[in-house]
Scaffold this motif. Structure first.
Motif, PDB file in Angstrom:
ATOM      1  N   LEU A 389       0.812  -1.215   0.000  1.00 19.81           N
ATOM      2  CA  LEU A 389       0.000   0.000   0.000  1.00 19.81           C
ATOM      3  C   LEU A 389       0.845   1.264   0.000  1.00 19.81           C
ATOM      4  N   ASN A 390       2.156   1.111   0.108  1.00 22.22           N
ATOM      5  CA  ASN A 390       3.078   2.248  -0.010  1.00 22.22           C
ATOM      6  C   ASN A 390       4.183   1.858  -0.986  1.00 22.22           C
ATOM      7  N   PRO A 391       3.827   1.708  -2.271  1.00 24.57           N
ATOM      8  CA  PRO A 391       4.763   1.109  -3.234  1.00 24.57           C
ATOM      9  C   PRO A 391       6.030   1.911  -3.483  1.00 24.57           C
ATOM     10  N   MET A 392       6.057   3.176  -3.094  1.00 25.78           N
ATOM     11  CA  MET A 392       7.257   3.976  -3.322  1.00 25.78           C
ATOM     12  C   MET A 392       8.164   4.026  -2.096  1.00 25.78           C
ATOM     13  N   SER A 393       7.919   3.171  -1.144  1.00 30.60           N
ATOM     14  CA  SER A 393       8.781   3.120   0.035  1.00 30.60           C
ATOM     15  C   SER A 393      10.154   2.572  -0.346  1.00 30.60           C
ATOM     16  N   LYS A 394      11.149   2.825   0.489  1.00 31.89           N
ATOM     17  CA  LYS A 394      12.488   2.299   0.251  1.00 31.89           C
ATOM     18  C   LYS A 394      12.439   0.774   0.252  1.00 31.89           C
ATOM     19  N   PRO A 395      13.276   0.117  -0.549  1.00 30.99           N
ATOM     20  CA  PRO A 395      13.256  -1.351  -0.591  1.00 30.99           C
ATOM     21  C   PRO A 395      13.382  -2.001   0.783  1.00 30.99           C
ATOM     22  N   SER A 396      14.191  -1.425   1.649  1.00 30.53           N
ATOM     23  CA  SER A 396      14.384  -2.006   2.982  1.00 30.53           C
ATOM     24  C   SER A 396      13.160  -1.846   3.861  1.00 30.53           C
ATOM     25  N   GLU A 397      12.224  -0.981   3.453  1.00 28.93           N
ATOM     26  CA  GLU A 397      11.034  -0.713   4.260  1.00 28.93           C
ATOM     27  C   GLU A 397       9.758  -1.272   3.638  1.00 28.93           C
ATOM     28  N   VAL A 398       9.891  -2.071   2.582  1.00 28.87           N
ATOM     29  CA  VAL A 398       8.714  -2.602   1.892  1.00 28.87           C
ATOM     30  C   VAL A 398       7.928  -3.532   2.816  1.00 28.87           C
ATOM     31  N   SER A 399       6.638  -3.295   2.898  1.00 26.68           N
ATOM     32  CA  SER A 399       5.734  -4.165   3.648  1.00 26.68           C
ATOM     33  C   SER A 399       4.515  -4.462   2.786  1.00 26.68           C
ATOM     34  N   TYR A 400       4.061  -5.696   2.849  1.00 27.48           N
ATOM     35  CA  TYR A 400       2.907  -6.124   2.070  1.00 27.48           C
ATOM     36  C   TYR A 400       1.712  -6.315   2.999  1.00 27.48           C
ATOM     37  N   THR A 401       0.576  -5.750   2.602  1.00 29.15           N
ATOM     38  CA  THR A 401      -0.661  -5.936   3.352  1.00 29.15           C
ATOM     39  C   THR A 401      -1.363  -7.184   2.846  1.00 29.15           C
ATOM     40  N   ILE A 402      -1.596  -8.133   3.734  1.00 29.27           N
ATOM     41  CA  ILE A 402      -2.270  -9.367   3.348  1.00 29.27           C
ATOM     42  C   ILE A 402      -3.741  -9.074   3.091  1.00 29.27           C
ATOM     43  N   MET A 403      -4.231  -9.464   1.918  1.00 29.31           N
ATOM     44  CA  MET A 403      -5.647  -9.302   1.590  1.00 29.31           C
ATOM     45  C   MET A 403      -6.407 -10.536   2.050  1.00 29.31           C
ATOM     46  N   PRO A 404      -7.309 -10.391   3.000  1.00 26.75           N
ATOM     47  CA  PRO A 404      -7.923 -11.555   3.646  1.00 26.75           C
ATOM     48  C   PRO A 404      -8.887 -12.336   2.773  1.00 26.75           C
ATOM     49  N   ASN A 405      -9.216 -11.829   1.583  1.00 25.24           N
ATOM     50  CA  ASN A 405     -10.111 -12.545   0.683  1.00 25.24           C
ATOM     51  C   ASN A 405      -9.375 -13.502  -0.257  1.00 25.24           C
ATOM     52  N   MET A 406      -8.043 -13.570  -0.181  1.00 25.70           N
ATOM     53  CA  MET A 406      -7.284 -14.377  -1.132  1.00 25.70           C
ATOM     54  C   MET A 406      -7.201 -15.846  -0.722  1.00 25.70           C
ATOM     55  N   ALA A 407      -7.149 -16.124   0.578  1.00 21.94           N
ATOM     56  CA  ALA A 407      -7.054 -17.488   1.104  1.00 21.94           C
ATOM     57  C   ALA A 407      -7.248 -17.379   2.609  1.00 21.94           C
ATOM     58  N   TYR A 408      -7.282 -18.521   3.285  1.00 18.89           N
ATOM     59  CA  TYR A 408      -7.311 -18.517   4.746  1.00 18.89           C
ATOM     60  C   TYR A 408      -5.873 -18.619   5.234  1.00 18.89           C
ATOM     61  N   PHE A 409      -5.465 -17.654   6.059  1.00 18.00           N
ATOM     62  CA  PHE A 409      -4.067 -17.542   6.465  1.00 18.00           C
ATOM     63  C   PHE A 409      -3.881 -17.858   7.949  1.00 18.00           C
ATOM     64  N   GLU A 410      -2.809 -18.591   8.233  1.00 18.89           N
ATOM     65  CA  GLU A 410      -2.367 -18.804   9.607  1.00 18.89           C
ATOM     66  C   GLU A 410      -0.866 -18.528   9.662  1.00 18.89           C
ATOM     67  N   PHE A 411      -0.373 -18.318  10.870  1.00 21.86           N
ATOM     68  CA  PHE A 411       1.027 -17.934  11.040  1.00 21.86           C
ATOM     69  C   PHE A 411       1.635 -18.663  12.226  1.00 21.86           C
ATOM     70  N   ILE A 412       2.742 -19.364  11.963  1.00 19.57           N
ATOM     71  CA  ILE A 412       3.447 -20.089  13.021  1.00 19.57           C
ATOM     72  C   ILE A 412       4.590 -19.203  13.520  1.00 19.57           C
ATOM     73  N   PRO A 413       4.588 -18.824  14.801  1.00 22.53           N
ATOM     74  CA  PRO A 413       5.697 -18.012  15.313  1.00 22.53           C
ATOM     75  C   PRO A 413       7.014 -18.764  15.196  1.00 22.53           C
ATOM     76  N   LEU A 414       8.082 -18.082  14.781  1.00 22.20           N
ATOM     77  CA  LEU A 414       9.381 -18.738  14.712  1.00 22.20           C
ATOM     78  C   LEU A 414       9.756 -19.243  16.097  1.00 22.20           C
ATOM     79  N   GLY A 415      10.139 -20.498  16.151  1.00 20.75           N
ATOM     80  CA  GLY A 415      10.466 -21.101  17.434  1.00 20.75           C
ATOM     81  C   GLY A 415       9.265 -21.683  18.142  1.00 20.75           C
ATOM     82  N   GLY A 416       8.067 -21.485  17.593  1.00 24.97           N
ATOM     83  CA  GLY A 416       6.851 -22.018  18.200  1.00 24.97           C
ATOM     84  C   GLY A 416       6.219 -23.073  17.323  1.00 24.97           C
ATOM     85  N   SER A 417       5.045 -23.544  17.707  1.00 30.92           N
ATOM     86  CA  SER A 417       4.375 -24.588  16.939  1.00 30.92           C
ATOM     87  C   SER A 417       2.897 -24.302  16.730  1.00 30.92           C
ATOM     88  N   LYS A 418       2.283 -23.481  17.560  1.00 32.25           N
ATOM     89  CA  LYS A 418       0.856 -23.216  17.468  1.00 32.25           C
ATOM     90  C   LYS A 418       0.604 -22.034  16.548  1.00 32.25           C
TER      91      LYS A 418
END
Length: 632
Positions: A389-418
């Motif tokens: 959503l801020n495509p002109m940001s510096k490469p080191s600062e690029v962040s992508y906003t996940i669009m929740p209509n694309m799939a069902y998303f889950e996230f495993i914390p690094l070092g965790g399992s749940k």
């Protein structure tokens, strides 16, 4: 956590899986069920709903920006109902019936009964589909094709099943990119984009389904080939050039069209940074031929594709002034700022420069004169995820906003399992991405490591950190430590057989100072018999043996795509790796826990290794590669 519903600005759907813009928005379960019985799609978005993203360039953009706001504002509701819809639709598939969901579509039941899986867990089912089994194994809808991932399993590209409607879902995300970009760069409807886009080799599975990269699938679809005119999305490259399977003819004709239309070009791009640098290198090698074509108004005889020759006959006219300009700019040794010198109205570069592509940023800055680099979207063969959503940001600062209509998303914390939900991730934490898709991937580990940088409304924004376990990458290739170890072992056997020498220690480096980049292996050798030093010929054959041992994506990049150069072995003098350990210890490493890094990129370490090189050897030939997959 309270997530607001959309009763005020409600989108009403007749079909929750229809994916024309704004027609995919699962709300409450009762509304979704009602919608299934209706046939006409309606949309009711309050026209007064303004986007905090900024003022839109046109009404079409306004709708797209409102859609982004609706999706991100209601991320948890969208996710809950999207999963329920996937589970209802695929309830009778062989895979889901295994877990006895009993018709349940809620998240808690789903997560308690279904395991988080990898490609290897799903490979038997995927192979059955590839072999021709058309029963509903993973998806209730027929698998239309396989998308070949740049990730590999047992040395071969992974096959990601997809269904026809996923093309609509991907097109939906594409349709959001320019409305966001127009907020930052005005006037893009006044010119064209010079994009170097290519189709890659494809094949068919034993059961007759196409197997090809996701972008090849998209470029060959009617969504791309028959796309309606959009002043914000006009390319200099004709479809005939993009769709030509011969990479030289495709690149030549796309570059020629870009030169002919140079004053209309407002943005220059490719999918990856490495691809744009290959285009610049191509211009360095072939500018004289291109200038001759422009001067004469006739196409080089090496371009034999009939469709290209036909379309170029309408585009290419004699232009001596332009030909002289090209010669004047390209014959000099100084190519700094060449992009803005040839295409002076370019406002930004549109390329991916995150993850492994970040290594190309300095070279792109050199050739572009410091133009901004826009990373617009985040996607893979498994699923398209989101946009910047801020495509002109510096490469080191690029962040992508996940669009929740694309799939069902889950996230495993690094070092965790749940795994945690999309809206429950924590800023600053790193996670491994898990997806569930309509095409039948359930709780599938994508292998991407992401860091949460913030939220847009209730949808998280992520910085792409890296691919899990990837050691070396130049282009779309991804080589992990076990693959590299196997390749070194195979080459070492050749070395031992021919001259009794072993590889005592090694490390590697992705050298992007050349175009294309290439793998460098630093070897310290243990020579048993001083009279039998390995010859240059033996070591070059060791290079080729390593390449033959690497995965099919690497070999395709070498053979078909010309996106990776010949592998190089640099032999270092004895004692070099002890010096490497001493250097690490001097910087605080523990002598008891020190292990030789199998890949290096820290400049002082690379310089130390290079200062100890006694000989360098390159692969003398191309490794074997064909589009056909090996049978397991």
């Amino acid at each position: 956590k309270h997530i607001p519903t959309c009763n005020k600005h409600k989108l009403s759907l007749s079909n929750p899986t229809s994916l024309s813009l704004f027609s995919f928005f699962p709300l409450h379960k009762s509304e979704t069920k009602k919608s299934e019985s209706r046939k006409d799609i309606t949309m009711a978005v309050d026209s007064s709903l303004s986007s905090p993203l900024g003022p839109p360039a046109c009404e079409k953009d306004a709708k797209a920006l409102r859609f982004i706001e609706e999706m991100t504002r209601n991320a948890d509701t969208v996710q809950e109902n999207l999963l329920a819809e996937i589970l209802r639709r695929n309830a009778e598939t062989e895979y889901l019936r295994r877990f006895n969901l009993g018709g349940a579509t809620d998240r808690d039941t789903f997560k308690s009964k279904l395991p988080i899986i990898t490609y290897e867990d799903l490979q038997p089912e995927i192979q059955r589909i590839a072999d021709g089994d058309r029963s509903p194994i993973l998806s209730a809808h027929p698998i239309s094709e396989f998308l070949t991932s740049s990730g590999t399993s047992a040395g071969e590209r992974k096959l990601m099943p997809t269904i026809q409607e996923e093309l609509d879902r991907r097109q939906l995300l594409y349709s959001l990119l320019m409305p966001v970009m127009n907020l930052y760069v005005p006037g893009l409807d006044k010119g064209k984009g010079l994009y170097f886009l290519f189709v890659k080799s494809e094949t068919k599975t034993p059961g007759g389904l196409p197997a090809r990269p996701v972008l090849t699938s998209y470029y060959k679809s009617d969504k791309f080939r028959s796309r309606p005119y959009d002043p914000y999305n006009v390319y200099t490259s004709p479809n005939e050039a993009i769709l030509c399977a011969d990479s030289f003819q495709s690149m030549y004709s796309q570059m020629l069209c870009g030169l002919l239309d140079r004053l209309s070009v407002l943005r220059v791009g490719a999918v990856f940074a490495s691809g744009l640098l290959r285009a610049i290198r191509f211009l360095q090698l072939h500018w004289s031929r291109l200038a001759n074509d422009i001067e004469s108004g006739s196409l080089d005889s090496e371009i034999t594709d009939p469709s290209i020759r036909q379309c170029m006959s309408d585009i290419l006219k004699p232009d001596q002034h332009l030909a002289e300009f090209i010669r004047q700019e390209c014959q000099t040794e100084n190519w700094e700022g060449i992009i803005t010198r040839i295409w002076p109205n370019t406002k930004y570069l549109d390329v991916i420069v995150t993850g492994a592509m970040a290594q190309y940023i300095p070279t792109l800055e050199y050739y572009s004169g410091g133009l901004p680099m826009a990373c617009t979207m985040y996607a893979s063969s498994e699923c398209y995820f989101g946009l910047n959503l801020n495509p002109m940001s510096k490469p080191s600062e690029v962040s992508y906003t996940i669009m929740p209509n694309m799939a069902y998303f889950e996230f495993i914390p690094l070092g965790g399992s749940k795994a945690v939900e999309l809206v429950d991730v924590k800023i600053g934490k790193e996670y491994e991405l898990v997806v569930t898709t309509y095409a039948g991937l359930c709780r599938y580990r994508v292998g991407d490591i992401l860091r949460v940088t913030g939220f847009h409304n209730s949808a998280p924004q992520f910085h792409f950190v890296r691919r899990k376990n990837v050691l070396l990458s130049i282009d779309s290739d991804k080589t992990d430590e076990s693959e590299l170890q196997k390749a070194v072992e195979n080459a070492s056997k050749l070395l031992l057989k021919e001259c009794g020498t072993r590889v005592a220690e090694y490390t590697s480096y992705a050298d992007t100072s050349t175009i294309p980049g290439h793998y460098v292996l630093y070897w310290e050798l243990l020579v048993r018999d001083g009279e039998r030093q390995p010859s240059h010929d033996t070591l070059t054959r060791c290079c080729l043996e390593m390449e033959e041992s690497l995965n099919s994506v690497y070999r395709q990049c070498r053979v078909a795509d010309n996106s990776v150069g010949p592998l190089e072995i640099r032999v270092v003098r004895n004692g070099t790796f002890e010096e490497l350990m001493d250097y690490a210890i001097s910087r605080g490493a523990s002598i008891n826990q020190y292990k030789v890094p199998r890949c290096v990129n820290f400049t002082p370490i690379v310089e130390l290794l290079d200062s100890r090189v006694v000989s360098a050897h390159f692969s003398p030939a191309l490794p074997h590669w064909t589009p056909e997959r090996r049978r397991r």
